[in-house]
Design a protein around this motif. Structure first.
Motif, mmCIF file in Angstrom:
data_model
loop_
_atom_site.group_PDB
_atom_site.id
_atom_site.type_symbol
_atom_site.label_atom_id
_atom_site.label_comp_id
_atom_site.label_asym_id
_atom_site.label_seq_id
_atom_site.Cartn_x
_atom_site.Cartn_y
_atom_site.Cartn_z
ATOM 1 N N GLY A 36 -0.542 0.437 -17.307
ATOM 2 C CA GLY A 36 -0.866 0.707 -15.898
ATOM 3 C C GLY A 36 -2.156 0.000 -15.504
ATOM 4 O O GLY A 36 -2.754 -0.730 -16.292
ATOM 5 N N LEU A 37 -2.589 0.220 -14.266
ATOM 6 C CA LEU A 37 -3.844 -0.370 -13.774
ATOM 7 C C LEU A 37 -4.985 0.574 -14.137
ATOM 8 O O LEU A 37 -4.988 1.734 -13.738
ATOM 9 N N GLN A 38 -5.943 0.060 -14.886
ATOM 10 C CA GLN A 38 -7.032 0.910 -15.389
ATOM 11 C C GLN A 38 -8.171 1.013 -14.377
ATOM 12 O O GLN A 38 -8.543 0.025 -13.745
ATOM 13 N N ARG A 39 -8.737 2.208 -14.272
ATOM 14 C CA ARG A 39 -9.851 2.431 -13.342
ATOM 15 C C ARG A 39 -11.040 1.544 -13.697
ATOM 16 O O ARG A 39 -11.293 1.296 -14.866
ATOM 17 N N SER A 40 -11.736 1.090 -12.685
ATOM 18 C CA SER A 40 -12.934 0.221 -12.771
ATOM 19 C C SER A 40 -12.638 -1.182 -13.289
ATOM 20 O O SER A 40 -13.550 -1.955 -13.562
ATOM 21 N N ASP A 41 -11.338 -1.551 -13.413
ATOM 22 C CA ASP A 41 -10.976 -2.910 -13.847
ATOM 23 C C ASP A 41 -10.867 -3.848 -12.647
ATOM 24 O O ASP A 41 -10.417 -3.440 -11.577
ATOM 25 N N LEU A 42 -11.248 -5.107 -12.871
ATOM 26 C CA LEU A 42 -10.975 -6.170 -11.899
ATOM 27 C C LEU A 42 -9.786 -6.955 -12.448
ATOM 28 O O LEU A 42 -9.869 -7.564 -13.515
ATOM 29 N N ILE A 43 -8.666 -6.887 -11.729
ATOM 30 C CA ILE A 43 -7.426 -7.550 -12.169
ATOM 31 C C ILE A 43 -7.190 -8.751 -11.258
ATOM 32 O O ILE A 43 -6.999 -8.595 -10.053
ATOM 33 N N ILE A 44 -7.266 -9.943 -11.826
ATOM 34 C CA ILE A 44 -7.034 -11.161 -11.053
ATOM 35 C C ILE A 44 -5.553 -11.528 -11.167
ATOM 36 O O ILE A 44 -5.014 -11.653 -12.266
ATOM 37 N N LEU A 45 -4.910 -11.687 -10.013
ATOM 38 C CA LEU A 45 -3.496 -12.073 -9.956
ATOM 39 C C LEU A 45 -3.451 -13.464 -9.329
ATOM 40 O O LEU A 45 -3.738 -13.619 -8.145
ATOM 41 N N VAL B 29 -6.564 2.611 -5.489
ATOM 42 C CA VAL B 29 -6.353 1.189 -5.828
ATOM 43 C C VAL B 29 -6.744 0.343 -4.624
ATOM 44 O O VAL B 29 -6.478 0.718 -3.484
ATOM 45 N N LEU B 30 -7.382 -0.803 -4.908
ATOM 46 C CA LEU B 30 -7.773 -1.730 -3.843
ATOM 47 C C LEU B 30 -7.128 -3.082 -4.132
ATOM 48 O O LEU B 30 -7.165 -3.554 -5.272
ATOM 49 N N VAL B 31 -6.518 -3.699 -3.106
ATOM 50 C CA VAL B 31 -5.896 -5.023 -3.273
ATOM 51 C C VAL B 31 -6.570 -5.985 -2.301
ATOM 52 O O VAL B 31 -6.772 -5.648 -1.125
ATOM 53 N N VAL B 32 -6.932 -7.165 -2.778
ATOM 54 C CA VAL B 32 -7.573 -8.178 -1.930
ATOM 55 C C VAL B 32 -6.728 -9.449 -1.966
ATOM 56 O O VAL B 32 -6.543 -10.051 -3.027
ATOM 57 N N THR C 61 -18.214 -11.332 -8.852
ATOM 58 C CA THR C 61 -19.194 -10.415 -9.439
ATOM 59 C C THR C 61 -19.302 -9.157 -8.579
ATOM 60 O O THR C 61 -19.364 -8.038 -9.100
ATOM 61 N N GLY C 62 -19.291 -9.348 -7.260
ATOM 62 C CA GLY C 62 -19.350 -8.223 -6.321
ATOM 63 C C GLY C 62 -18.123 -7.335 -6.421
ATOM 64 O O GLY C 62 -18.222 -6.104 -6.357
ATOM 65 N N LEU C 63 -16.947 -7.951 -6.596
ATOM 66 C CA LEU C 63 -15.700 -7.169 -6.727
ATOM 67 C C LEU C 63 -15.704 -6.341 -8.007
ATOM 68 O O LEU C 63 -15.280 -5.185 -8.011
ATOM 69 N N LYS C 64 -16.201 -6.925 -9.100
ATOM 70 C CA LYS C 64 -16.262 -6.180 -10.374
ATOM 71 C C LYS C 64 -17.234 -5.005 -10.239
ATOM 72 O O LYS C 64 -16.946 -3.890 -10.696
ATOM 73 N N ALA C 65 -18.381 -5.245 -9.607
ATOM 74 C CA ALA C 65 -19.370 -4.173 -9.410
ATOM 75 C C ALA C 65 -18.786 -3.059 -8.542
ATOM 76 O O ALA C 65 -19.007 -1.873 -8.798
ATOM 77 N N ASN D 254 -14.879 3.358 -9.067
ATOM 78 C CA ASN D 254 -14.044 3.814 -10.176
ATOM 79 C C ASN D 254 -12.552 3.684 -9.840
ATOM 80 O O ASN D 254 -11.759 4.608 -10.055
ATOM 81 N N VAL D 255 -12.182 2.526 -9.278
ATOM 82 C CA VAL D 255 -10.774 2.237 -8.971
ATOM 83 C C VAL D 255 -10.438 0.832 -9.472
ATOM 84 O O VAL D 255 -11.327 -0.013 -9.562
ATOM 85 N N PRO D 256 -9.151 0.571 -9.803
ATOM 86 C CA PRO D 256 -8.791 -0.814 -10.139
ATOM 87 C C PRO D 256 -8.752 -1.666 -8.871
ATOM 88 O O PRO D 256 -8.280 -1.194 -7.822
ATOM 89 N N ILE D 257 -9.281 -2.876 -8.951
ATOM 90 C CA ILE D 257 -9.196 -3.811 -7.823
ATOM 91 C C ILE D 257 -8.295 -4.970 -8.253
ATOM 92 O O ILE D 257 -8.569 -5.641 -9.253
ATOM 93 N N VAL D 258 -7.210 -5.171 -7.499
ATOM 94 C CA VAL D 258 -6.305 -6.294 -7.762
ATOM 95 C C VAL D 258 -6.688 -7.390 -6.769
ATOM 96 O O VAL D 258 -6.490 -7.237 -5.559
ATOM 97 N N ALA D 259 -7.275 -8.474 -7.269
ATOM 98 C CA ALA D 259 -7.712 -9.565 -6.393
ATOM 99 C C ALA D 259 -6.839 -10.786 -6.641
ATOM 100 O O ALA D 259 -6.704 -11.243 -7.783
#
Length: 497
Positions: free
Chosen positions: A212-221, A343-346, A371-375, A381-386
């Motif tokens: 699954g999508l882990q909290r506080s992770d930055l996931i680049i798609l 969850v946040l998607v950019v 760097t800002g997205l990872k911070a 404390n949510v996964p960000i899918v960028a």
């Protein structure tokens, strides 16, 4: 005006009144006394009260030591605690005498939580005063490098931290707190559908590889145009929002038991275009038909039924183009406070803007954004899918499968990301290689290859901090822009170690 009134002297300005920061020493003494007499009182307040919330430094030390002793399964009382406090004095009183007096004047354990709440509320008020003083002082001094907008964003961030966690300073965290959080996460995974530690994407083969999508992770798609990055991100976002199941917490707030509340920054497409894609995927009516209005009565009924169902889905879309990382962060904090956020998607990184300090250097600007997205992922404390575009060098290679080096042009994307996923559809490239003459001997060879890759897509996990890399084969229905698990078991995932 008479003469007497005219001669009445103006009263001298009064001396400035000294205001002490809000505190309640008696409440702190009562709570510590209750803990010393009955250690169970500590567990009534330990989930929200931390040593830093106490006003008196000695009380902070006593609370911290008592907590450490109790967590180790030992008894915390005046005798066991005094050895850790040395020769500290309270006025003319020794620390041993002071601890004995706290225990002797202790209130009942029933009141412990009330005293804890009073202390916590006063600590938050002190933190608000500090933030307020900083706002005033910075606004008066007006540093050149901090325009008003930047000050507003910084204040909003600090207030958000305070409202979310009662934190008003950074600093070190005790390792036992981190261990407790890790155990809580494992327990939540055990309870959650599918037994995932993260939030399910709704695509089983992807979940089994990533947990699954882990909290506080930055996931680049990432992927080249036409590969279906936005489609995959939209599918995942809708799957998560549609399976949202809230759970009421003891403090009255809502927490996602399954699925989650999704914030979607659509910098490229309008919210209507995004909604059309989701409706097409859900109803299996092609998006081109929806746009042209080429619909049968049955199709239209499907659309209406789908739209009514979708109105209840916690998916929030922001379609502002060229948004800066600071604006994005401020809006995400606001969404989390007002509606919740899981969850946040950019969509997508290259359409965002950095600060003016980055100047003309685009690589520096992208570095600042990632760097800002990872911070932000850590802060909320949510996964960000960028989503991210890949460089054109992919097209010039014989093998078009993306590699991590294709991200290098874009600064620190690879370094900041916890997970890097590439979307690759061989069908896209094979289709363009179709021989013009159907009688060409190579046509049969091409047709065989095309039939093999048609309707499939590879999601390549090129980097994953918490798990294996490898490739997941998915089905892709271009007409409905939908990714799904392959029904055919002959397509097997493979791993790289």
């Amino acid at each position: 005006m008479n003469e007497t009134a005219r001669k009445t002297p103006v009263p001298a300005p009064t001396e400035p009144h000294y205001r002490e920061a809000p505190n309640n020493i008696e409440a702190e003494q009562a709570l510590l006394g209750a803990i010393l007499v009955n250690n169970d009182a500590f567990y009534r307040v330990s989930d929200f009260l931390k040593p830093v919330h106490l006003y008196e430094p000695l009380h902070r030390k006593i609370f911290e030591i008592a907590g450490d002793i109790i967590r180790m399964g030992r008894i915390a009382n005046p005798v066991t605690i005094k050895t850790h406090l040395g020769d500290a004095k309270v006025g003319e009183m020794s620390v041993a005498t002071y601890l004995a007096r706290l225990a002797a004047e202790a209130v009942s354990i029933i009141n412990a939580e009330d005293y804890g709440r009073t202390i916590y509320d006063l600590a938050l008020r002190r933190a608000l005063i500090t933030i307020g003083e900083d706002i005033v002082n910075i606004a008066y001094d007006a540093p050149v490098d901090m325009p008003p907008q930047a000050q507003i964003e910084d204040t909003e961030r600090r207030l958000f931290e305070l409202a979310e966690n009662g934190r008003y300073d950074g600093g070190f965290q005790a390792f036992n707190d981190a261990v407790a959080t890790a155990i809580d996460m494992a327990a939540a995974a055990k309870e959650r559908d599918g037994g995932l530690s993260g939030i399910s994407t709704g695509i089983q083969s992807l979940d089994s590889k990533m947990g699954g999508l882990q909290r506080s992770d930055l996931i680049i798609l990432a992927g080249r145009p036409g590969m279906g990055k936005t489609s995959l991100a939209t599918n995942i976002a809708y799957n998560i929002a549609a399976s949202y199941e809230g759970d009421v917490q003891p403090d009255g707030s809502m927490k996602a038991k399954n699925g989650g509340v999704v914030g979607f920054y659509s910098l490229e497409m309008s919210s209507e275009q995004l909604a059309t894609r989701i409706i097409s995927e859900q109803t299996e009516v092609s998006s081109s038909k929806i746009r042209r209005g080429d619909l049968t009565d049955t199709d239209f009924e499907k659309l209406v039924a789908c739209s009514m169902m979708m109105q209840k889905v916690p998916l929030y879309i922001d379609q502002t183009g060229g948004i800066s990382i600071a604006q994005l962060a401020a809006r995400a904090r606001r969404l989390k406070r007002q509606r919740g956020l899981d969850v946040l998607v950019v969509d997508y990184v290259q359409l965002m803007t950095g600060s003016k300090k980055a100047g003309e250097n685009r690589v520096q600007e992208i570095t600042e954004i990632t760097t800002g997205l990872k911070a932000l992922a850590k802060e909320l404390n949510v996964p960000i899918v960028a989503l991210s575009q890949l460089s054109r060098q992919v097209e010039s290679r014989e093998d078009k499968r993306p590699q991590l080096s294709d991200l290098r042009e874009s600064g620190s994307i690879e370094q900041d990301a916890d997970v890097v996923l590439f979307v690759f559809r061989e069908e896209y490239y094979v289709k363009n290689q179709e021989p013009r003459d159907p009688h060409d001997p190579k046509y049969v060879e091409w047709e065989t290859l095309f039939d093999k890759v048609k309707g499939t897509a590879d999601v390549i996990i090129a980097k994953q901090r918490h798990g294996p890399t490898g490739t997941v084969k998915l089905a892709f229905q271009a007409e409905y822009t939908r990714f799904a698990d392959l029904a055919d078991s002959s397509f097997i995932q493979y791993e790289e170690h």
